[in-house]
Write an enzyme that holds these catalytic residues in place. Structure first.
Site, PDB file in Angstrom:
ATOM      1  N   ASP A  26       0.817  -1.218   0.000  1.00  0.00           N
ATOM      2  CA  ASP A  26       0.000   0.000   0.000  1.00  0.00           C
ATOM      3  C   ASP A  26       0.852   1.271   0.000  1.00  0.00           C
ATOM      4  O   ASP A  26       1.932   1.301   0.575  1.00  0.00           O
ATOM      5  CB  ASP A  26      -0.893  -0.019   1.253  1.00  0.00           C
ATOM      6  CG  ASP A  26      -1.964   1.055   1.196  1.00  0.00           C
ATOM      7  OD1 ASP A  26      -2.320   1.494   0.089  1.00  0.00           O
ATOM      8  OD2 ASP A  26      -2.437   1.467   2.269  1.00  0.00           O
ATOM      9  N   ASN A  74     -10.650  -2.728  -6.501  1.00  0.00           N
ATOM     10  CA  ASN A  74      -9.793  -1.771  -7.217  1.00  0.00           C
ATOM     11  C   ASN A  74     -10.302  -1.407  -8.625  1.00  0.00           C
ATOM     12  O   ASN A  74      -9.849  -0.430  -9.218  1.00  0.00           O
ATOM     13  CB  ASN A  74      -8.346  -2.278  -7.309  1.00  0.00           C
ATOM     14  CG  ASN A  74      -7.574  -2.191  -6.001  1.00  0.00           C
ATOM     15  OD1 ASN A  74      -6.646  -2.944  -5.760  1.00  0.00           O
ATOM     16  ND2 ASN A  74      -7.972  -1.258  -5.117  1.00  0.00           N
TER      17      ASN A  74
HETATM   18  C1  FPP Z   1      -2.137   0.101  -3.293  1.00  0.00           C
HETATM   19  O1  FPP Z   1      -1.616   1.418  -3.216  1.00  0.00           O
HETATM   20  C2  FPP Z   1      -1.506  -0.595  -4.391  1.00  0.00           C
HETATM   21  C3  FPP Z   1      -2.168  -1.128  -5.457  1.00  0.00           C
HETATM   22  C4  FPP Z   1      -3.618  -1.075  -5.618  1.00  0.00           C
HETATM   23  C5  FPP Z   1      -1.417  -1.774  -6.545  1.00  0.00           C
HETATM   24  C6  FPP Z   1      -0.265  -2.655  -6.117  1.00  0.00           C
HETATM   25  C7  FPP Z   1       0.492  -3.012  -7.301  1.00  0.00           C
HETATM   26  C8  FPP Z   1       1.812  -3.027  -7.396  1.00  0.00           C
HETATM   27  C9  FPP Z   1       2.728  -2.803  -6.265  1.00  0.00           C
HETATM   28  C10 FPP Z   1       2.376  -3.319  -8.716  1.00  0.00           C
HETATM   29  C11 FPP Z   1       3.234  -4.525  -8.739  1.00  0.00           C
HETATM   30  C12 FPP Z   1       2.571  -5.776  -8.667  1.00  0.00           C
HETATM   31  C13 FPP Z   1       2.845  -6.787  -9.504  1.00  0.00           C
HETATM   32  C14 FPP Z   1       2.317  -8.114  -9.195  1.00  0.00           C
HETATM   33  C15 FPP Z   1       3.649  -6.613 -10.703  1.00  0.00           C
HETATM   34  P1  FPP Z   1      -2.604   2.640  -3.426  1.00  0.00           P
HETATM   35  O2  FPP Z   1      -2.663   2.960  -4.876  1.00  0.00           O
HETATM   36  O3  FPP Z   1      -3.929   2.309  -2.801  1.00  0.00           O
HETATM   37  O4  FPP Z   1      -1.862   3.772  -2.652  1.00  0.00           O
HETATM   38  P2  FPP Z   1      -2.543   4.965  -1.849  1.00  0.00           P
HETATM   39  O5  FPP Z   1      -3.248   4.355  -0.680  1.00  0.00           O
HETATM   40  O6  FPP Z   1      -1.371   5.792  -1.447  1.00  0.00           O
HETATM   41  O7  FPP Z   1      -3.452   5.683  -2.803  1.00  0.00           O
END
Ligand code: FPP
Length: 246
Positions: A26, A74
């Site tokens: 996250d 998501n």
């Molecule tokens: C949450 O952070 C993260 C995600 C929804 C995406 C996670 C994906 C990756 C780390 C990419 C790599 C994965 C693979 C398998 C290649 P957020 O966007 O909710 O962050 P925020 O809370 O700061 O908005």
């Protein structure tokens, strides 16, 4: 490789390595926002961290690693962000996961694959097929994963088996339910780490985390380092796990 470099340090030798580690990756969006970059840049940076931390976990002896990459919720994000994530997944499944071959990592996807494009689904199956006979760490990548959705799916399979007479109602146990989850046959996570300072489980491994230890770290996922992981493991090692006993 900090845990190994510190071998002379007595404290680090006492670190317990979880058999199964879960990570909620996250903070990508906030990392990008802080730098005035599009959220997709945060996911790209997060993908590099994912690569580094996965290899580190395999090197220090974690046997199962489950990372939360994309939840059933998501899809509600703006189209632009969802499609950037899909492109990132595609490029990872095409190239980067091949990296894990050197570490003998078994790649598995947990979640409902059917919502992804045919191309992504084929890449997932290809990765699972080509890595299934390896003998290293099992990496579960949770994609279009939601724990409530996983439980509903298990209940539907079990109820159809009861209906057909293949299973008796009295035979339904906790182990039977576990065996119809995506993580069937795997131990429950010992430790779940959530970077970015949020105190939430966000529909991740709800059944499996009944006795997991939680460590919340104040680092956004793209900034998360192997030293942060070591710190989480040290915190975990000091926990007194009683599993409901005394
Ligand atoms: C949450 O952070 C993260 C995600 C929804 C995406 C996670 C994906 C990756 C780390 C990419 C790599 C994965 C693979 C398998 C290649 P957020 O966007 O909710 O962050 P925020 O809370 O700061 O908005």
């Amino acid at each position: 490789m900090s845990l190994f470099n510190k071998k002379s340090d007595e404290k680090s030798l006492q670190v317990k390595i979880p058999l199964h580690l879960g990570i909620i990756m996250d903070g990508n969006g906030r990392w990008a926002q802080k730098r005035m970059l599009p959220r997709s840049a945060g996911h790209k940076a997060g993908a590099q961290t994912f690569r580094k931390i996965t290899r580190y976990c395999s090197n220090i002896g974690v046997k199962y690693l489950t990372v939360y990459a994309f939840s059933t919720e998501n899809w509600k994000r703006p189209n632009e962000e969802v499609s950037a994530l899909m492109n990132l997944f595609k490029s990872y499944l095409e190239e980067a996961l091949a990296d894990f071959k050197d570490d003998s990592i078994v790649v598995r996807f947990i979640g409902d694959k059917s919502q992804f494009s045919d191309e992504l689904q084929n890449l997932m199956v290809k990765n699972e097929e080509s890595s299934k006979d390896r003998d290293g760490m099992v990496l579960n990548i949770a994609m279009n994963y939601g724990s409530r959705d996983e439980i509903v799916r298990a209940v539907k399979i079990i109820s159809s088996k009861v209906k057909s007479g293949e299973l008796n109602e009295d035979d339904i146990t906790e182990d039977i339910i576990s065996s119809y989850l995506y993580t069937s046959g795997q131990p429950d996570p010992d430790l779940i780490i959530r970077p970015s300072g949020e105190y939430r489980i966000s529909n991740f491994l709800l059944w499996q985390c009944a006795y997991s230890e939680f460590v919340i770290m104040n680092k956004l996922w793209p900034d998360f380092t192997t030293d942060d992981l070591d710190e989480a493991l040290e915190i975990f090692s000091k926990r007194n796990r009683r599993f409901g006993g005394v």
